[in-house]
Design a protein around this motif. Structure first.
Motif, PDB file in Angstrom:
ATOM      1  N   ARG A 267      -3.197   2.733  -3.537  1.00 59.71           N
ATOM      2  CA  ARG A 267      -4.185   2.119  -4.053  1.00 59.71           C
ATOM      3  C   ARG A 267      -4.492   0.682  -3.743  1.00 59.71           C
ATOM      4  NH1 ARG A 267      -7.319   3.848  -8.619  1.00 59.71           N
ATOM      5  NH2 ARG A 267      -8.206   1.715  -9.061  1.00 59.71           N
ATOM      6  N   ARG A 268      -3.198  -0.139  -3.670  1.00 56.61           N
ATOM      7  CA  ARG A 268      -3.707  -1.641  -3.682  1.00 56.61           C
ATOM      8  C   ARG A 268      -3.771  -1.862  -1.835  1.00 56.61           C
ATOM      9  NH1 ARG A 268      -1.261  -5.454  -6.525  1.00 56.61           N
ATOM     10  NH2 ARG A 268      -1.685  -4.024  -8.099  1.00 56.61           N
ATOM     11  N   ARG A 269      -2.792  -0.538  -1.433  1.00 60.21           N
ATOM     12  CA  ARG A 269      -3.398  -1.000  -0.162  1.00 60.21           C
ATOM     13  C   ARG A 269      -4.337  -0.762   0.213  1.00 60.21           C
ATOM     14  NH1 ARG A 269       1.280   2.159   2.250  1.00 60.21           N
ATOM     15  NH2 ARG A 269       1.971   2.404   1.045  1.00 60.21           N
ATOM     16  N   VAL A 270      -5.525   0.195   0.026  1.00 60.75           N
ATOM     17  CA  VAL A 270      -6.728   1.048   0.531  1.00 60.75           C
ATOM     18  C   VAL A 270      -7.555  -0.807  -0.350  1.00 60.75           C
ATOM     19  CG1 VAL A 270      -8.707   1.719  -0.477  1.00 60.75           C
ATOM     20  CG2 VAL A 270      -7.138   2.944  -0.660  1.00 60.75           C
ATOM     21  N   SER A 271      -7.554  -1.212  -0.902  1.00 56.79           N
ATOM     22  CA  SER A 271      -8.298  -2.663  -1.479  1.00 56.79           C
ATOM     23  C   SER A 271      -8.167  -3.291  -0.536  1.00 56.79           C
ATOM     24  CB  SER A 271      -7.504  -3.038  -3.127  1.00 56.79           C
ATOM     25  OG  SER A 271      -7.884  -1.950  -3.960  1.00 56.79           O
ATOM     26  N   GLU A 287      -1.565 -11.973  -5.514  1.00 56.90           N
ATOM     27  CA  GLU A 287      -0.847 -11.475  -6.332  1.00 56.90           C
ATOM     28  C   GLU A 287      -0.764 -10.133  -5.722  1.00 56.90           C
ATOM     29  OE1 GLU A 287       1.846 -12.313  -7.921  1.00 56.90           O
ATOM     30  OE2 GLU A 287       1.071 -14.732  -9.608  1.00 56.90           O
ATOM     31  N   PRO A 288      -0.635  -9.779  -4.278  1.00 56.33           N
ATOM     32  CA  PRO A 288      -1.116  -8.433  -3.956  1.00 56.33           C
ATOM     33  C   PRO A 288       0.144  -7.524  -4.261  1.00 56.33           C
ATOM     34  CG  PRO A 288      -1.109  -9.815  -2.069  1.00 56.33           C
ATOM     35  CD  PRO A 288      -0.243 -10.759  -3.385  1.00 56.33           C
ATOM     36  N   THR A 289       0.982  -7.744  -4.663  1.00 56.49           N
ATOM     37  CA  THR A 289       2.599  -7.070  -5.183  1.00 56.49           C
ATOM     38  C   THR A 289       2.404  -6.929  -6.501  1.00 56.49           C
ATOM     39  OG1 THR A 289       3.686  -8.657  -5.180  1.00 56.49           O
ATOM     40  CG2 THR A 289       3.801  -7.620  -3.167  1.00 56.49           C
ATOM     41  N   SER A 294       9.758  -2.397  -6.032  1.00 52.24           N
ATOM     42  CA  SER A 294      10.246  -3.450  -4.745  1.00 52.24           C
ATOM     43  C   SER A 294      10.164  -2.275  -3.243  1.00 52.24           C
ATOM     44  CB  SER A 294      11.473  -3.188  -4.825  1.00 52.24           C
ATOM     45  OG  SER A 294      12.451  -2.128  -5.063  1.00 52.24           O
ATOM     46  N   THR A 295       9.658  -1.145  -2.722  1.00 51.77           N
ATOM     47  CA  THR A 295       9.633  -0.266  -2.076  1.00 51.77           C
ATOM     48  C   THR A 295       8.137  -0.650  -1.873  1.00 51.77           C
ATOM     49  OG1 THR A 295      11.055   0.977  -2.111  1.00 51.77           O
ATOM     50  CG2 THR A 295       9.429   1.961  -1.139  1.00 51.77           C
ATOM     51  N   SER A 296       7.029  -0.166  -3.073  1.00 56.88           N
ATOM     52  CA  SER A 296       5.518  -0.887  -2.607  1.00 56.88           C
ATOM     53  C   SER A 296       4.926  -1.950  -2.236  1.00 56.88           C
ATOM     54  CB  SER A 296       5.052   0.614  -4.125  1.00 56.88           C
ATOM     55  OG  SER A 296       5.199   1.767  -4.278  1.00 56.88           O
ATOM     56  N   ALA A 297       5.758  -2.922  -3.290  1.00 60.08           N
ATOM     57  CA  ALA A 297       5.119  -4.158  -2.598  1.00 60.08           C
ATOM     58  C   ALA A 297       5.924  -4.591  -1.014  1.00 60.08           C
ATOM     59  CB  ALA A 297       6.258  -5.263  -3.291  1.00 60.08           C
ATOM     60  N   PHE A 298       7.097  -4.265  -0.686  1.00 65.64           N
ATOM     61  CA  PHE A 298       7.451  -4.485   0.552  1.00 65.64           C
ATOM     62  C   PHE A 298       6.353  -4.070   1.586  1.00 65.64           C
ATOM     63  CE2 PHE A 298       9.842  -2.928   4.190  1.00 65.64           C
ATOM     64  CZ  PHE A 298      10.047  -4.140   5.004  1.00 65.64           C
ATOM     65  N   MET A 299       6.026  -2.233   1.690  1.00 63.14           N
ATOM     66  CA  MET A 299       4.634  -1.822   2.111  1.00 63.14           C
ATOM     67  C   MET A 299       3.724  -2.657   2.367  1.00 63.14           C
ATOM     68  SD  MET A 299       6.416   0.601   3.762  1.00 63.14           S
ATOM     69  CE  MET A 299       4.795   1.568   3.975  1.00 63.14           C
TER      70      MET A 299
END
Length: 765
Positions: A267-271, A287-289, A294-299
């Motif tokens: 969802r964050r990557r779509v934004s 603050e995108p992460t 941790s894995t999603s934030a790294f992506m």
């Protein structure tokens, strides 16, 4: 912990006394032309192989500060040779302060105690119970970010990360922000910044029932010019899906609490994707992460790495990055209380803290160590001043040597901003592969599409989202039908008597106010639509006009339930008109249905306007319910217009319930030939109502003799027009009331437009 300050001074004796001020040319003014040219030359990459090496350390780029002779040279290799960095975002001595009241005797604590304060003594003197203080959220912050790089701003909560991002993104009014922000040495205007930049907020504002591909496709319709072919727009969306790593979720809906959709990281990557669809030159993220594992934030940060490598400048705030995320960053800036405590490449952090006297332990995250150490300094009596002073001194000590030839004649320089933008457009930036060049490439427009295109896309997007949630329409329709059925049974077949006239007044007052209360259920929908439509990428007029069409669509059943042409207003009118026994036939029913539809229209406009000025759902519900109650109170039902106190009469004319209520009363009582009080009925609702009929006839004869007028038991004494006069409904006709009700709907949408105009600035004062 309080014993830390002496230890710091023992390890750093030059901090025990104020350090000698730097030369005036470093602090007092901008660097001379020769030095500027030297800095521009330092940004040149000469080795094509090194420039194309994805595994090259970010620290291989020299990092000169805009207002200092240079930056940290630790762990830096030789500058590669070949490609010229076309864009350089520089910010110099940014200072932003806000006023706050400081109460005498109150002990400062937390992050607020760390912010520098300038005390302004009040007129009452130092012993006054409170005095005005100016709190610096940013205090002389300087730095630089360049094309192909990620600058990450870090620090504890309240350190000034988001404020710095807002300052760079021009979200702070010019009068409040001191210092300079330039791109290629030129200040940015609002129009150019809107065209070449994107700002990703911390909250994800997406339509839940659209798929990932549809969300990005609508973003392409907004951001990409109409001259770009649909095939190229689709190709851009497909390329962006691969860039964002969303190919597997391309046909999955975004989702919400009631519908399962993409994950939080997706969802964050779509934004992010909706804002980088036009491949911006500047990308700001707050603050995108936040809230991700941790894995999603790294992506997410890997996506930002790809965006930077495509030729963009990425500036983001990160709360606490992992070791893997830190390896993706080119520059980091640690803030504390709005002041810089470190600025440079992540690879130089161990050398920085080793010289400070606090070496980073092996196998420990450098960012976490830095944040923990900064927090310890913040809790010490000296605060972070030793860190700020050491950072300034360390930057000067490790400045790279000046090149031997830094004169303008050497050819060391950079493109002008217009030339750089033109070159970026020519290689596919901003318009994502459009075939433009030369003067056409330099023509950057604030809005990519004309007004009617934006309105069409907004309307279609809203229609798709609504069509995929038929349960919302069915619930709304069911609530209206149930309410109409209850009213139909309670007021079934009203007669033509004084009681019937009074009951009709109560029915109309409740029915018209119900229409407005029914519109309140759409407040969360309008809040989401208002937030997602307030992007600077489109005109405020587009979501306003689209809201007009969306309001009409709300009263039509979406497919597949569109088996008939019924709507909530028509359903309510059909349920109540004939059951209650309202007169007028087909024409009377048509006006009654139009009055209900106009009430829906005005009510949805009212809710739309509130969604533009009230950001929270619960506050919005409270305001809607309270104001609608006031509208009903002053509508003329509970108290006639001529009985309302003069100091409240203005609210009577502002009441949204007044006009449809008076309109249906005119439609009901304005016909000739209808009688609501006859001779024998004057005793109703009085102590004489129980008299025998013979006695009533003799009393009527006596009244007739006294008045000289023949009054028989069936003589009409009060017609429908008489009821209107008794209720003071005589100023406007029914069609005038209908037009005023519809005008309220337009007025509230115009006010909604102005709320978007003011809110779209999103600037701090």
């Amino acid at each position: 912990m309080h014993a830390m300050a002496p230890a710091v001074q023992d390890r750093l004796p030059f901090l025990a006394s104020p350090p000698a001020p730097p030369p005036a040319r470093v602090r007092g003014r901008n660097p001379p032309l020769a030095e500027m040219l030297r800095l521009v030359g330092a940004a040149t990459v000469d080795d094509p192989a090194a420039a194309d090496d994805d595994d090259a350390s970010p620290s291989t780029f020299p990092l000169p500060l805009p207002n200092t002779p240079g930056h940290v040279a630790a762990n830096e290799g030789a500058a590669p040779i070949g490609r010229t960095i076309q864009f350089r975002l520089a910010f110099t001595n940014l200072t932003y302060s806000v006023r706050a009241k400081h109460h005498r005797g109150a002990k400062a604590s937390g992050a607020g105690a760390l912010l520098p304060r300038r005390v302004t003594v009040s007129a009452a003197g130092l012993d006054a119970p409170s005095s005005q203080t100016t709190r610096a959220l940013l205090d002389n912050v300087s730095g630089e970010a360049r094309e192909g790089e990620i600058l990450a701003v870090m620090g504890a909560s309240g350190s000034g990360k988001s404020t710095l991002i807002d300052a760079l993104a021009n979200r702070i009014s010019r009068g409040a922000l001191k210092g300079g922000v330039t791109l290629n040495g030129e200040p940015l205007t609002d129009g150019v910044l809107k065209s070449i930049s994107a700002y990703v907020m911390q909250d994800d504002l997406l339509f839940p029932m659209l798929t990932v591909t549809e969300t990005l496709s609508f973003a392409a319709e907004f951001r990409l010019p109409r001259a770009l072919s649909p095939a190229k727009k689709r190709a851009r969306v497909q390329a962006l899906l691969d860039q964002l790593g969303l190919r597997a979720a391309a046909h999955t809906i975004i989702g919400d609490e009631g519908h399962r959709g993409v994950s939080g990281g997706e969802r964050r990557r779509v934004s992010i994707g909706t804002d980088i669809i036009h491949d911006p030159i500047l990308l700001f993220l707050d603050e995108p992460t936040s809230g991700l594992d941790s894995t999603s934030a790294f992506m997410v940060v890997k996506v930002l790495r790809r965006v930077a490598e495509s030729g963009s400048i990425v500036v983001t705030s990160i709360h606490q990055p992992s070791h893997r995320i830190l390896g993706l960053l080119d520059r980091v800036m640690f803030l504390s209380g709005g002041r810089t405590v470190y600025y440079g490449p992540p690879s130089a952090l161990p050398a920085y803290f080793a010289e400070l006297g606090f070496p980073v332990p092996d196998n420990e995250n450098r960012a976490e160590f830095a944040l923990d150490l900064i927090r310890e300094f913040e809790a010490s009596p000296t605060g972070t001043k030793p860190l700020v002073d050491f950072n300034r001194t360390w930057q000067l000590m490790h400045a790279p040597p000046s090149p031997p030839d830094s004169s303008p004649a050497s050819g060391s320089g950079t493109m002008s901003l217009k030339e750089a933008i033109s070159a970026s457009i020519s290689r596919g930036k901003l318009v994502s592969g459009a075939d433009v060049a030369g003067d056409q490439a330099a023509a950057v427009h604030t809005y990519a599409n004309p007004f009617w295109v934006e309105m069409k896309v907004l309307t279609r997007r809203s229609a798709i989202n609504t069509r995929r949630t038929p349960e919302l329409f069915l619930i709304r329709l069911g609530a209206v039908v149930v309410t109409g059925a209850i009213l139909a049974t309670v007021f079934f077949k009203l007669d033509y008597s004084p009681k019937g006239a009074q009951e009709r007044l109560g029915f109309f007052a409740f029915a018209m106010s119900t229409m407005y209360y029914t519109c309140a259920d759409a407040l969360p929908v309008f809040l989401n639509a208002s937030a997602t439509s307030s992007s600077s990428a489109r005109r405020p007029t587009a979501p306003t006009a689209a809201g007009l069409l969306r309001a009409l669509q709300r009263h039509r059943p979406p497919p597949p339930s569109r088996s008939s042409s019924s709507s909530p207003s028509l359903a309510f009118a059909s349920t109540t008109f004939f059951a209650v026994g309202l007169p007028g036939g087909a024409s009377g029913f048509a006006f009654y249905a139009l009055a209900i539809l106009a009430s829906f229209w005005a009510g949805s406009g009212f809710v739309t306007f509130l969604s533009g000025v009230i950001p929270h759902v619960m506050i919005g519900y409270t305001v809607v319910v309270a104001i609608l109650a006031y509208f009903l109170l002053f509508s003329g039902f509970f108290i006639n217009r001529d009985r309302i106190p003069a100091y409240w009469i203005w609210f009577h004319y502002l009441s949204l319930v007044k006009y449809p209520f008076e309109g249906v009363l005119q439609n009901e009582f304005g016909r000739a030939g209808e009688c609501f009080v006859r001779g024998a009925q004057i005793f109703d609702n009085s102590p004489l109502a129980g008299l025998p009929d013979a006695v009533k006839v003799r009393v009527l004869a006596s009244i007739s003799s006294a008045l000289g007028v023949a009054i028989q038991p069936d003589t009409c004494l009060v017609t429908g027009r008489g009821v209107l006069q008794q209720t003071a409904v005589t100023q406007l006709g029914k069609w005038e009331c209908l037009l005023v009700t519809a005008a309220w709907g337009f007025l509230f949408r115009i006010l909604f437009y102005f709320s978007l105009v003011l809110g779209s600035k999103n600037k701090r004062r």
